[in-house]
Design a protein around this motif. Structure first.
Motif, PDB file in Angstrom:
ATOM      1  N   VAL A  58       0.839  -1.202   0.000  1.00  0.00           N
ATOM      2  CA  VAL A  58       0.000   0.000   0.000  1.00  0.00           C
ATOM      3  C   VAL A  58       0.875   1.253   0.000  1.00  0.00           C
ATOM      4  CG1 VAL A  58      -1.612   1.347   1.418  1.00  0.00           C
ATOM      5  CG2 VAL A  58      -2.006  -1.087   1.045  1.00  0.00           C
ATOM      6  N   LEU A  59       1.996   1.191   0.701  1.00  0.00           N
ATOM      7  CA  LEU A  59       2.896   2.338   0.803  1.00  0.00           C
ATOM      8  C   LEU A  59       3.848   2.451  -0.384  1.00  0.00           C
ATOM      9  CD1 LEU A  59       3.768   2.070   4.601  1.00  0.00           C
ATOM     10  CD2 LEU A  59       2.159   3.645   3.493  1.00  0.00           C
ATOM     11  N   GLY A  60       3.751   1.506  -1.317  1.00  0.00           N
ATOM     12  CA  GLY A  60       4.609   1.542  -2.500  1.00  0.00           C
ATOM     13  C   GLY A  60       6.003   1.000  -2.266  1.00  0.00           C
ATOM     14  N   ALA A  61       6.163   0.222  -1.215  1.00  0.00           N
ATOM     15  CA  ALA A  61       7.462  -0.363  -0.891  1.00  0.00           C
ATOM     16  C   ALA A  61       7.430  -1.865  -1.187  1.00  0.00           C
ATOM     17  CB  ALA A  61       7.781  -0.125   0.581  1.00  0.00           C
ATOM     18  N   HIS A  62       8.547  -2.509  -0.931  1.00  0.00           N
ATOM     19  CA  HIS A  62       8.670  -3.958  -1.133  1.00  0.00           C
ATOM     20  C   HIS A  62       9.131  -4.585   0.171  1.00  0.00           C
ATOM     21  CE1 HIS A  62       8.307  -3.449  -5.452  1.00  0.00           C
ATOM     22  NE2 HIS A  62       9.150  -2.438  -5.332  1.00  0.00           N
ATOM     23  N   LEU A  63       8.674  -5.785   0.428  1.00  0.00           N
ATOM     24  CA  LEU A  63       9.110  -6.535   1.600  1.00  0.00           C
ATOM     25  C   LEU A  63       9.961  -7.704   1.135  1.00  0.00           C
ATOM     26  CD1 LEU A  63       9.030  -7.119   4.650  1.00  0.00           C
ATOM     27  CD2 LEU A  63       7.032  -8.558   4.211  1.00  0.00           C
ATOM     28  N   LEU A  64      11.164  -7.770   1.661  1.00  0.00           N
ATOM     29  CA  LEU A  64      12.059  -8.897   1.405  1.00  0.00           C
ATOM     30  C   LEU A  64      12.165  -9.709   2.683  1.00  0.00           C
ATOM     31  CD1 LEU A  64      14.967  -6.940  -0.302  1.00  0.00           C
ATOM     32  CD2 LEU A  64      13.143  -8.209  -1.439  1.00  0.00           C
ATOM     33  N   VAL A  65      12.038 -11.011   2.571  1.00  0.00           N
ATOM     34  CA  VAL A  65      12.230 -11.908   3.715  1.00  0.00           C
ATOM     35  C   VAL A  65      13.485 -12.717   3.430  1.00  0.00           C
ATOM     36  CG1 VAL A  65      11.268 -13.786   5.078  1.00  0.00           C
ATOM     37  CG2 VAL A  65       9.752 -12.014   4.166  1.00  0.00           C
ATOM     38  N   GLU A  66      14.481 -12.567   4.293  1.00  0.00           N
ATOM     39  CA  GLU A  66      15.759 -13.247   4.132  1.00  0.00           C
ATOM     40  C   GLU A  66      16.043 -14.088   5.364  1.00  0.00           C
ATOM     41  OE1 GLU A  66      17.957 -13.170   1.524  1.00  0.00           O
ATOM     42  OE2 GLU A  66      16.659 -11.858   0.334  1.00  0.00           O
ATOM     43  N   THR A 112      21.843   2.974   0.130  1.00  0.00           N
ATOM     44  CA  THR A 112      22.805   3.859   0.776  1.00  0.00           C
ATOM     45  C   THR A 112      22.414   4.198   2.209  1.00  0.00           C
ATOM     46  OG1 THR A 112      21.692   5.771  -0.198  1.00  0.00           O
ATOM     47  CG2 THR A 112      23.585   4.885  -1.390  1.00  0.00           C
ATOM     48  N   TYR A 113      21.162   3.978   2.587  1.00  0.00           N
ATOM     49  CA  TYR A 113      20.694   4.260   3.945  1.00  0.00           C
ATOM     50  C   TYR A 113      20.020   3.022   4.514  1.00  0.00           C
ATOM     51  CZ  TYR A 113      21.349   9.151   2.773  1.00  0.00           C
ATOM     52  OH  TYR A 113      21.877  10.342   2.389  1.00  0.00           O
ATOM     53  N   VAL A 114      20.292   2.741   5.784  1.00  0.00           N
ATOM     54  CA  VAL A 114      19.667   1.616   6.463  1.00  0.00           C
ATOM     55  C   VAL A 114      19.132   2.109   7.804  1.00  0.00           C
ATOM     56  CG1 VAL A 114      20.023  -0.659   7.494  1.00  0.00           C
ATOM     57  CG2 VAL A 114      21.206  -0.065   5.358  1.00  0.00           C
ATOM     58  N   LEU A 115      17.861   1.869   8.050  1.00  0.00           N
ATOM     59  CA  LEU A 115      17.217   2.203   9.319  1.00  0.00           C
ATOM     60  C   LEU A 115      16.846   0.879   9.968  1.00  0.00           C
ATOM     61  CD1 LEU A 115      15.809   4.173  11.300  1.00  0.00           C
ATOM     62  CD2 LEU A 115      13.784   3.965   9.846  1.00  0.00           C
ATOM     63  N   MET A 116      17.351   0.632  11.165  1.00  0.00           N
ATOM     64  CA  MET A 116      17.110  -0.650  11.818  1.00  0.00           C
ATOM     65  C   MET A 116      16.266  -0.469  13.060  1.00  0.00           C
ATOM     66  SD  MET A 116      20.842  -2.422  11.442  1.00  0.00           S
ATOM     67  CE  MET A 116      20.264  -4.043  11.911  1.00  0.00           C
ATOM     68  N   GLY A 117      15.426  -1.451  13.327  1.00  0.00           N
ATOM     69  CA  GLY A 117      14.619  -1.438  14.535  1.00  0.00           C
ATOM     70  C   GLY A 117      14.334  -2.852  14.981  1.00  0.00           C
ATOM     71  N   ARG A 118      13.935  -2.982  16.202  1.00  0.00           N
ATOM     72  CA  ARG A 118      13.618  -4.292  16.750  1.00  0.00           C
ATOM     73  C   ARG A 118      12.279  -4.188  17.447  1.00  0.00           C
ATOM     74  NH1 ARG A 118      17.565  -8.514  18.707  1.00  0.00           N
ATOM     75  NH2 ARG A 118      16.175 -10.073  19.525  1.00  0.00           N
ATOM     76  N   ARG A 119      11.402  -5.124  17.136  1.00  0.00           N
ATOM     77  CA  ARG A 119      10.074  -5.143  17.726  1.00  0.00           C
ATOM     78  C   ARG A 119       9.920  -6.416  18.548  1.00  0.00           C
ATOM     79  NH1 ARG A 119       5.650  -7.581  17.718  1.00  0.00           N
ATOM     80  NH2 ARG A 119       6.156  -8.967  16.026  1.00  0.00           N
ATOM     81  N   GLY A 120       9.781  -6.259  19.827  1.00  0.00           N
ATOM     82  CA  GLY A 120       9.541  -7.408  20.695  1.00  0.00           C
ATOM     83  C   GLY A 120      10.721  -8.340  20.803  1.00  0.00           C
ATOM     84  N   ARG A 121      10.569  -9.332  21.619  1.00  0.00           N
ATOM     85  CA  ARG A 121      11.620 -10.318  21.837  1.00  0.00           C
ATOM     86  C   ARG A 121      11.706 -11.252  20.647  1.00  0.00           C
ATOM     87  NH1 ARG A 121      11.320 -13.427  27.238  1.00  0.00           N
ATOM     88  NH2 ARG A 121      12.182 -11.478  27.950  1.00  0.00           N
ATOM     89  N   GLY A 122      12.893 -11.310  20.041  1.00  0.00           N
ATOM     90  CA  GLY A 122      13.145 -12.249  18.967  1.00  0.00           C
ATOM     91  C   GLY A 122      12.687 -11.805  17.588  1.00  0.00           C
ATOM     92  N   ALA A 123      11.915 -10.760  17.486  1.00  0.00           N
ATOM     93  CA  ALA A 123      11.463 -10.288  16.174  1.00  0.00           C
ATOM     94  C   ALA A 123      12.479  -9.289  15.643  1.00  0.00           C
ATOM     95  CB  ALA A 123      10.095  -9.633  16.290  1.00  0.00           C
ATOM     96  N   ARG A 124      12.856  -9.451  14.362  1.00  0.00           N
ATOM     97  CA  ARG A 124      13.836  -8.557  13.788  1.00  0.00           C
ATOM     98  C   ARG A 124      13.338  -8.037  12.455  1.00  0.00           C
ATOM     99  NH1 ARG A 124      19.015 -12.140  13.877  1.00  0.00           N
ATOM    100  NH2 ARG A 124      17.500 -13.743  13.537  1.00  0.00           N
ATOM    101  N   CYS A 125      13.422  -6.749  12.277  1.00  0.00           N
ATOM    102  CA  CYS A 125      12.948  -6.125  11.048  1.00  0.00           C
ATOM    103  C   CYS A 125      13.847  -4.950  10.715  1.00  0.00           C
ATOM    104  CB  CYS A 125      11.506  -5.640  11.235  1.00  0.00           C
ATOM    105  SG  CYS A 125      10.800  -4.983   9.739  1.00  0.00           S
ATOM    106  N   VAL A 126      14.177  -4.796   9.442  1.00  0.00           N
ATOM    107  CA  VAL A 126      15.010  -3.696   8.985  1.00  0.00           C
ATOM    108  C   VAL A 126      14.265  -2.990   7.861  1.00  0.00           C
ATOM    109  CG1 VAL A 126      17.200  -3.069   7.934  1.00  0.00           C
ATOM    110  CG2 VAL A 126      17.102  -4.974   9.532  1.00  0.00           C
ATOM    111  N   ALA A 127      14.215  -1.695   7.905  1.00  0.00           N
ATOM    112  CA  ALA A 127      13.578  -0.917   6.839  1.00  0.00           C
ATOM    113  C   ALA A 127      14.622  -0.192   6.044  1.00  0.00           C
ATOM    114  CB  ALA A 127      12.596   0.076   7.438  1.00  0.00           C
TER     115      ALA A 127
END
Length: 68
Positions: free
Chosen positions: A26-34, A53-68
């Motif tokens: 919906v936001l016009g982005a792509h999701l990659l699962v690696e 060229t830019y990486v924004l990293m965040g962590r949601r909850g215990r054990g969940a990992r997501c990078v935008a």
């Protein structure tokens, strides 16, 4: 958006990934699962492959990992 996991997603995580995939679309982005044991190395590889060229990293909850 990049989702890095070191194991097969649980049913709950699969639902979360599906919802995230819809949102990114919906936001016009792509999701990659690696898969990989080291989030930093996987992120570095994907960023290099995609010319990111830019990486924004965040962590949601215990054990969940997501990078935008």
């Amino acid at each position: 958006m990049l989702w890095v996991t070191d194991a097969e997603p649980t049913d709950v995580e699969q639902e979360q990934v599906a919802a995230l995939r819809r949102l990114t679309s919906v936001l016009g982005a792509h999701l990659l699962v690696e898969h990989g044991p080291d989030i930093a190395l996987v992120t570095q590889r994907v960023a290099r492959e995609r010319g990111t060229t830019y990486v924004l990293m965040g962590r949601r909850g215990r054990g969940a990992r997501c990078v935008a």
